[in-house]
Design a protein around this motif. Structure first.
Motif, PDB file in Angstrom:
ATOM      1  N   ASP A  86       0.808  -1.212   0.000  1.00  0.00           N
ATOM      2  CA  ASP A  86       0.000   0.000   0.000  1.00  0.00           C
ATOM      3  C   ASP A  86       0.851   1.276   0.000  1.00  0.00           C
ATOM      4  O   ASP A  86       0.693   2.153   0.844  1.00  0.00           O
ATOM      5  N   ILE A  87       1.743   1.335  -0.947  1.00  0.00           N
ATOM      6  CA  ILE A  87       2.469   2.588  -1.160  1.00  0.00           C
ATOM      7  C   ILE A  87       1.790   3.284  -2.312  1.00  0.00           C
ATOM      8  O   ILE A  87       1.564   2.702  -3.365  1.00  0.00           O
ATOM      9  N   LYS A  88       1.477   4.546  -2.082  1.00  0.00           N
ATOM     10  CA  LYS A  88       0.756   5.280  -3.113  1.00  0.00           C
ATOM     11  C   LYS A  88       1.489   6.573  -3.437  1.00  0.00           C
ATOM     12  O   LYS A  88       2.236   7.099  -2.642  1.00  0.00           O
ATOM     13  N   PHE A  89       1.223   7.033  -4.591  1.00  0.00           N
ATOM     14  CA  PHE A  89       1.659   8.372  -4.954  1.00  0.00           C
ATOM     15  C   PHE A  89       0.533   9.291  -4.497  1.00  0.00           C
ATOM     16  O   PHE A  89      -0.374   9.594  -5.254  1.00  0.00           O
ATOM     17  N   PHE A  90       0.631   9.740  -3.228  1.00  0.00           N
ATOM     18  CA  PHE A  90      -0.491  10.384  -2.566  1.00  0.00           C
ATOM     19  C   PHE A  90      -0.088  11.801  -2.172  1.00  0.00           C
ATOM     20  O   PHE A  90       0.745  11.995  -1.302  1.00  0.00           O
ATOM     21  N   LEU A  91      -0.685  12.752  -2.835  1.00  0.00           N
ATOM     22  CA  LEU A  91      -0.344  14.149  -2.554  1.00  0.00           C
ATOM     23  C   LEU A  91      -1.547  14.897  -2.013  1.00  0.00           C
ATOM     24  O   LEU A  91      -2.680  14.613  -2.397  1.00  0.00           O
ATOM     25  N   GLY A  92      -1.318  15.837  -1.138  1.00  0.00           N
ATOM     26  CA  GLY A  92      -2.407  16.676  -0.643  1.00  0.00           C
ATOM     27  C   GLY A  92      -1.824  17.900   0.036  1.00  0.00           C
ATOM     28  O   GLY A  92      -0.692  17.888   0.501  1.00  0.00           O
ATOM     29  N   VAL A  93      -2.621  18.960   0.083  1.00  0.00           N
ATOM     30  CA  VAL A  93      -2.113  20.179   0.711  1.00  0.00           C
ATOM     31  C   VAL A  93      -3.096  20.650   1.777  1.00  0.00           C
ATOM     32  O   VAL A  93      -4.309  20.540   1.594  1.00  0.00           O
TER      33      VAL A  93
END
Lengths: 554, 103, 673
Positions: A86-93
């Protein structure tokens, strides 16, 4: 909680995946520069400026479109990468990372404009843009593995920038910086992996590196949490840099080329404090409360000690480097005051320090270009021959000193106030740091700028138009944020409150230090009566040493 | 399993041969002699295998010997090739002189 | 009309902005006129606002403009609190400020950075106004630090000289020590009250626990001591004289240094709620300062230094008043002092200007003949500060002495002694500068006259024989005026009167120095305008004297006698040469009781050594540890490397050993059935 965090969805609200763009545009720029033939260096510079400006513009767009009222992560983008763990390319601000992203977007193009490489421009620009992409990624990453990756990515370009384009002892400085930071990160990796594995207990049995899921799973035993926090803390403490892990910074700054210093001081140090906030306070609330006195002490020591050592430096750049230690001491202190004022002040301090110290390094770069020395004893009387330069330097210096009306004051004041509310004596000692800051900065200014210029300095040319233009945005920000920091603070606050509320929920020993009364009590008294609420019923209120509880003001 | 005295004698022989070969390998410096000692050790192992094959009434002991012989032969070829190449470059070199690959 | 209050600080701010960007283009003298105009307009606005304020309840008006710092429970607005106290202050700040701006046009004539001077002056006025008008402590602090920064910029205005630059730095850093106290007071106040608004604080202060109030009061006191140059943080003020004289007049006489007194008066409810010893401490600090500074002034030879120490001393009086519960007396003296001290400073500036930048009083004398207007103004200022009725200084100082007497006879005596010394040194200054024989000019006569006049200060040595030559220098290297003697500069100076832009402000200020006493005549309650005006601010906490007319008249008489005695003594020594001045102008006084000297030695000696030690610690211990790790790794690696010695047989041995160990290990683990 996960739902609350992921309040708004990804690119849909903007019709455009802005966060991945922010990360990838500079990286692609770096790649393109790598492909440009060595015979066309000016193209390399143009591509670099273009891609960094583009990222900068995107960051401003992000700022404008950011929803002030929302306290969760916005514009999130999530792409599965390694599904088995469960490694994701997960971005958020969110409110905390927003301004760091904008700062990155502003400071990198300015750094590119402000300084030119002494040799091999292609490599220089490639590494700088890659660095920008890495920084963006680190601030935006919401997947622990991705964060670690980005964190480490920032090390390599800076190593080469210092090692190849730096000054005298550059190889020593670059190696020291790289090894020291990486050693710290090693501990962080252990913590991350351990966290990922432990968190699976709560999430239906799968190992996950997803930040939001780890927070939601909430399955840390107290002791484990403390050890893991320490692991992370070591990495961030080295990065910040916090006493006693700070000695890589003076060498790195002194030997780095101008753009390297600007970015190092302006952005990369913030990775440490941001890390503390995001992956320290938010992931390990109990451990944060437990270790707060220790980190407050380190912060206070950093402020005073950094100032004292700065006062003894003979090299101007080294002096400013130590002043960075002091300023970052404020940031750390604010974070571990663990209340709204302290944490908000800390985030604001990160932004302000980036602007002011970035500006200082740009000015030092101009100085070096002309005189090829940072040694204070070789410089004198520059204000007489270069008044504009001196004037701009004065403004930036006063900002660094924390003069009210300029940006530095607001953040330092909030930090000290927050710390006082929670742990009184640390604030009292740390406030003396303002005396020391004035001492070394004014001393240096006097040595370098005032007095009569001697032969070597008499022909110092004043700033040309380009250089003045480069300084303008920073000066505007310095003044604007000093007078009207409200827009920034308003956006930071919801996210800060989210983090602190979680801390309150999680830790039963924790009471967020709040004041009695509240801010409604402001009308002019008629006939000398007491204002309503808060204080009156308490009557004799003595100041106590421990954290106080009070009503939560609406 | 019955271990008759004869079997034990063969095992003892193999052990002694192995020890002689091992000590010889450690003590002698001449590359040729060292290779011969390695051969001695390998053959001692062969004897051990055969002896155990007899004791346990298993033919695999003798089968393995063939494998070992093949490997030993290949190794000798490579080893002697190296020795020849070395003595061309540095006549009279022994194992102690050849240590360019030190740490 | 009260809403126009925003204009008052806005005008100087606009002036600053315009001059910052376009000053060079505007050039002299237009930049000066612009700077003066905005402050003058600001003053006129204060008059308009004043008229409007009469109609407000309690003469108080508060307005908020926008939120400055919003952070959770901590909300700071940019807003103004216009009450009697701030109203009084903005009037004299802008009024005197505009006069000094006008004066500067003449004084700074020809300076290469003429516009920049007015830029900073405008910024200063703006900061001072913010300080006084701020409706919360943070805004006051903004003004507080702003004036400190402007002071730094203006003191080191002629920064080409190292001494000036150092003086500016010293001022700023010393102020900062006080600022630390102010900041801690703010934190404590927010912690206690939940707000930093002055109205909230003052209204809730009566309910404070004594320890809390004491803490806040002491911290505010520290801030005030730094800003108002009281013991022991006064060391920056004399050095600050390195700045141009208008700066000394405006900042270091009339406005910035009074900020400390203002702060204490503003916070009077907190002082009232604090422990008994706090007002005592304030009074004692004030008394000590006024006395010590006065004695130091006696021995100074630089015309501005005398006035600098005089300012410190007069500020001591204000602190004495505050400590004795006489808040209005402190403000009254602040106002009269602003008038006469500014007048004196501007006068001294005119003298310096006329003497072609010579500030040594021993080279002056009989200047009243060539600079009549300056002399006239200066003399009025002199009479005011000496406490001669009916000049303003007499009334304000006397009122302070009344409160001091009310508090403690000892304080009263010290105050009287200070008044005596004040009259003495000011008269000394006037006689040395404006009367007696002229000690300037190249004629031999003048040189001889030089000698005669010098008898007072110079030539400890039987100065006689050594005529123009060196006097034997007193053993003390830091010797006072006794030593330096006839260091004749070959003065060809022909002093002249200054232009009208300079003499007019002096005369205007002199006028006010004469008449300002009417603000608070003590004879009947009706005449005490200032007391009545300030009552909403300090009324409850002001000590009540209840003096009978007889007692009042007696005190006034005593003060008058003291003042005249001081003048007479100075006359005797300096005009009639009855006594040797050297007996009075002790080196101990000249060197400021060695306080500044002590601080410098400490900072340069143990202070510096401590800093060096810490820097060394950082380099050797901490960085040493880091490099040590590196060295350890390399050393360890080097040692480990010996295992890889390149010998094949060695490797073979290791293989054998390893095998034996593994077999042994397995054998220990395996159990035989």
């Amino acid at each position: 909680m996960t739902a609350a965090i992921l309040a708004s969805e990804g690119g849909g609200s903007l019709g455009f995946p802005i966060l991945p763009a922010l990360v990838l545009v500079p990286m692609i720029g770096a790649l393109v520069i790598g492909l440009i033939p060595r015979s066309r260096p000016e193209v390399a510079r143009q591509v670099a400026i273009l891609s960094s400006l583009l990222a900068g513009v995107l960051s401003i767009v992000l700022l404008v479109k950011f929803d002030t009222a929302d306290d969760g992560f916005q514009f999130t983008v999530s792409q599965t990468w390694v599904s088995s763990v469960d490694i994701k390319f997960f971005l958020g601000v969110d409110g905390v990372s927003l301004f760091l992203v904008v700062l990155t977007g502003i400071l990198f193009p300015i750094a590119l404009f402000a300084a030119k490489p002494t040799n091999d421009p292609k490599g220089y620009y490639a590494w700088l843009t890659l660095l920008m992409g890495g920084c963006m990624g680190a601030f935006l990453a919401l997947d622990l593995f991705l964060f670690f990756l980005m964190f480490e990515i920032t090390l390599v370009p800076l190593y080469f920038l210092i090692g190849k384009w730096g000054h005298g002892r550059r190889v020593y400085a670059a190696t020291k910086f790289f090894l020291y930071t990486m050693a710290g990160s090693a501990f962080m990796l252990v913590s991350i992996v351990a966290l990922a594995v432990i968190a699976k207990a709560g999430d239906g049995g799968q190992v996950t590196f997803d930040f939001t899921k780890i927070i939601a799973s909430d399955s840390l035993a107290t002791n484990t949490g403390r050890w893991l926090f320490l692991g992370m803390a070591v990495a961030f403490a080295v990065k910040v840099p916090s006493f006693p892990f700070h000695t890589w910074l003076p060498d790195a700054h002194t030997e780095a080329p101008t753009a390297g210093s600007i970015d190092l001081a302006g952005i990369l140090l913030k990775l440490g404090t941001y890390g503390f906030l995001r992956f320290g306070l938010e992931l390990f609330p109990e451990a944060s409360v437990y270790f707060a006195p220790l980190l407050l002490t380190l912060g206070t020591i950093g402020i005073i000690y950094g100032g004292i050592v700065a006062a003894m430096q003979r090299n101007f750049k080294r002096l400013i480097a130590y002043s960075s230690v002091a300023h970052m001491g404020f940031a750390i202190m604010g974070l571990f005051a663990l209340n709204t004022q302290g944490v908000e002040g800390s985030v604001l301090q990160m932004v302000n320090h980036g602007i002011s110290t970035g500006a200082l390094f740009i000015l030092l770069g101009f100085l070096y270009q002309r005189r090829h020395t940072y040694e204070i004893k070789d410089l004198r009387g520059i204000a007489k021959v270069a008044p504009v330069f001196a004037g701009i330097f004065t403004v930036v210096m006063l900002s660094s000193i924390g003069l009210p009306g300029l940006n530095g004051f607001v953040s330092e004041f909030l930090v000290l106030l927050g710390t006082f509310m929670a742990h009184r004596w640390w604030a009292v000692v740390a406030a003396a740091g303002v005396i020391i800051a004035a001492l070394y900065l004014l001393w240096a200014y006097q040595r370098v700028f005032q007095g009569e210029p001697d032969e070597a300095n008499a022909s110092f040319p004043d700033l040309n138009l380009n250089e003045r233009l480069v300084m303008v945005p920073l000066l505007v920000l310095i003044v604007f944020l000093g007078i009207y920091p409200k827009p920034v603070l308003d956006r930071i606050e919801p996210s800060v409150n989210r983090i602190l509320t979680r801390m309150e929920e999680q830790v039963d020993r924790y009471d967020q230090a709040r004041t009695q009364g509240g801010s409604e009590l402001r009308e002019v008294p008629e006939g000398g009566g007491h204002g309503e609420g808060g204080h009156g019923d308490e009557g004799e209120h003595a100041l106590s040493v421990h954290v106080t509880t009070g009503e939560v003001a609406p | 399993m019955e271990a008759s005295n004869l079997d034990v004698a063969y095992l003892a022989l193999a052990a002694i041969l192995f020890a002689i070969g091992g000590v010889g390998l450690l003590v002698r410096r001449n590359p040729l002699v060292m290779i011969m000692c390695v051969e001695l050790m390998l053959n001692a192992v062969n004897v051990t295998f055969v002896a155990f094959g007899k004791m346990l009434n298993d033919i695999s002991g003798q089968v393995i010997v063939f494998f070992v012989l093949v490997v030993a032969a290949a190794e000798v070829v490579v080893g002697l090739g190296l020795v020849v190449a070395m003595s061309r470059r540095r006549p009279g070199a022994n194992a102690d002189d050849l240590r360019l690959l030190r740490g | 009309m009260v809403e126009l209050i925003w204009l008052v600080p806005a005008l100087p701010l606009v002036g600053f902005t315009i001059l910052w960007f376009f000053g060079k283009r505007i050039g002299e003298p237009l930049a000066g006129w612009l700077g003066t105009a905005v402050v003058a307009l600001s003053f006129l606005t204060t008059l308009v606002v004043f008229a409007g304020l009469w109609n407000e309840p309690d003469h108080t008006f508060q307005v908020d403009y926008f939120t400055w710092i919003p952070a959770g429970d901590f909300q700071v607005e940019i807003g103004f609190l216009l009450d009697p106290l701030s109203m009084a202050m903005i009037m004299f700040v802008t009024g005197i400020g505009s006069l000094i701006h006008l004066y500067s046009i003449g004084y700074m004539h020809g300076d290469s950075r003429f516009p920049r001077f007015f830029t900073y002056l405008n910024l200063f006025v703006f900061s001072m106004l913010m300080l006084v008008l701020g409706d919360n402590m943070v805004l006051t602090f903004l003004g507080w630090e702003g004036v400190g920064a402007c002071s730094y910029l203006l003191i080191s205005f002629w920064f080409e000289k190292e001494a000036n630059a150092s003086a500016g730095k010293k001022a700023f850093v010393t102020n900062r020590v006080g600022d630390w106290g102010f900041m801690v007071a703010m934190f404590a106040a927010f912690f206690t009250f939940g707000s930093l608004n002055w109205s909230t604080i003052t209204s809730q202060a009566p309910g404070l626990a004594e320890t809390t109030a004491t803490l806040i009061a002491v911290m505010l006191l520290i801030g005030a001591v730094g800003k108002s140059a009281q013991l022991p943080l006064f060391i920056w003020l004399p050095d600050a004289m390195a700045g141009p004289t208008p700066v000394s007049a405006l900042i270091h006489a009339a406005t910035m240094v009074t900020a400390g007194v203002y702060l204490l008066v503003r916070a009077n409810p907190i002082l009232a709620a604090s422990a008994e010893w706090v007002p005592w401490a304030i009074a004692i600090i004030g008394a000590a300062t006024l006395f010590i500074a006065a004695t130091i002034a006696v021995a100074q030879t630089d015309i501005k230094k005398v006035l600098a120490y005089s300012t410190v001393s007069q500020l001591g009086y204000m602190f004495l008043a505050v400590g004795s519960g006489g808040y209005t007396a402190a403000i009254f003296h602040m106002i009269t002092h602003a008038f006469f001290k500014a007048c004196l400073f501007l006068g001294s500036g005119s003298v310096i200007h006329g003497m072609h930048d010579d500030q040594d009083m021993r080279h002056m004398g009989a200047l009243r003949k060539v600079m009549p207007f300056t002399a006239f103004g200066f003399i009025i200022g002199w009479l005011a500060i000496s406490g001669v009725p009916p000049f303003s200084g007499f009334w304000s100082k006397d009122e302070i002495l009344s409160y001091a007497l009310h508090k403690s006879p000892v304080l009263y005596v010290i105050g009287l002694a200070g008044a005596l010394i004040t009259a003495f040194y000011m008269s000394r200054q006037v006689f040395m500068v404006f009367f007696g024989k002229a000690r300037w000019g190249a004629s031999a006569d003048a040189e001889l006259a030089n000698l005669d006049a010098h008898d007072t200060s110079a030539a400890g040595s039987a100065g006689d024989a050594n005529d123009l030559g060196e006097a034997t220098v007193a053993a003390d290297a830091d010797a006072g005026p006794v030593a330096v003697a006839t260091e004749h500069h070959g003065h060809d100076v022909q002093p002249h009167e200054s232009p009208w832009t300079m003499t007019l402000p002096i005369l205007v200020l002199a006028f006010f120095a004469l008449v300002a006493g009417v603000l608070n005549l003590p004879f009947t309650e009706n005449l005490e305008f200032l007391n009545k005006w300030l009552e909403p601010v300090v009324g409850e906490n002001q000590a009540h004297l209840g003096l009978s007319t007889a007692k009042l008249l007696a005190e006034m008489a005593i003060s008058t006698v003291v003042a005249l005695t001081g003048i007479a003594l100075a006359y005797a020594i300096y005009m009639k040469k009855k006594f040797d001045a050297r007996k009075v102008e002790l080196p101990f006084f000249y060197n400021g009781w060695y306080i500044d000297h002590g601080v410098t030695v400490f900072m340069g000696g143990p202070g510096r050594r401590l800093f060096e030690l810490i820097a060394l610690f950082d380099r050797v211990v901490i960085d040493g540890a880091v490099n040590g790790v590196g060295r350890l790794s390399r050393g360890g690696a080097a040692r480990l490397r010996t295992v890889q010695n390149g010998y094949v047989r060695w490797y073979a041995l290791m293989v054998g050993l390893g095998t034996i160990l593994i077999i042994a290990f397995i054998l220990t683990q395996v159990s035989f059935s």
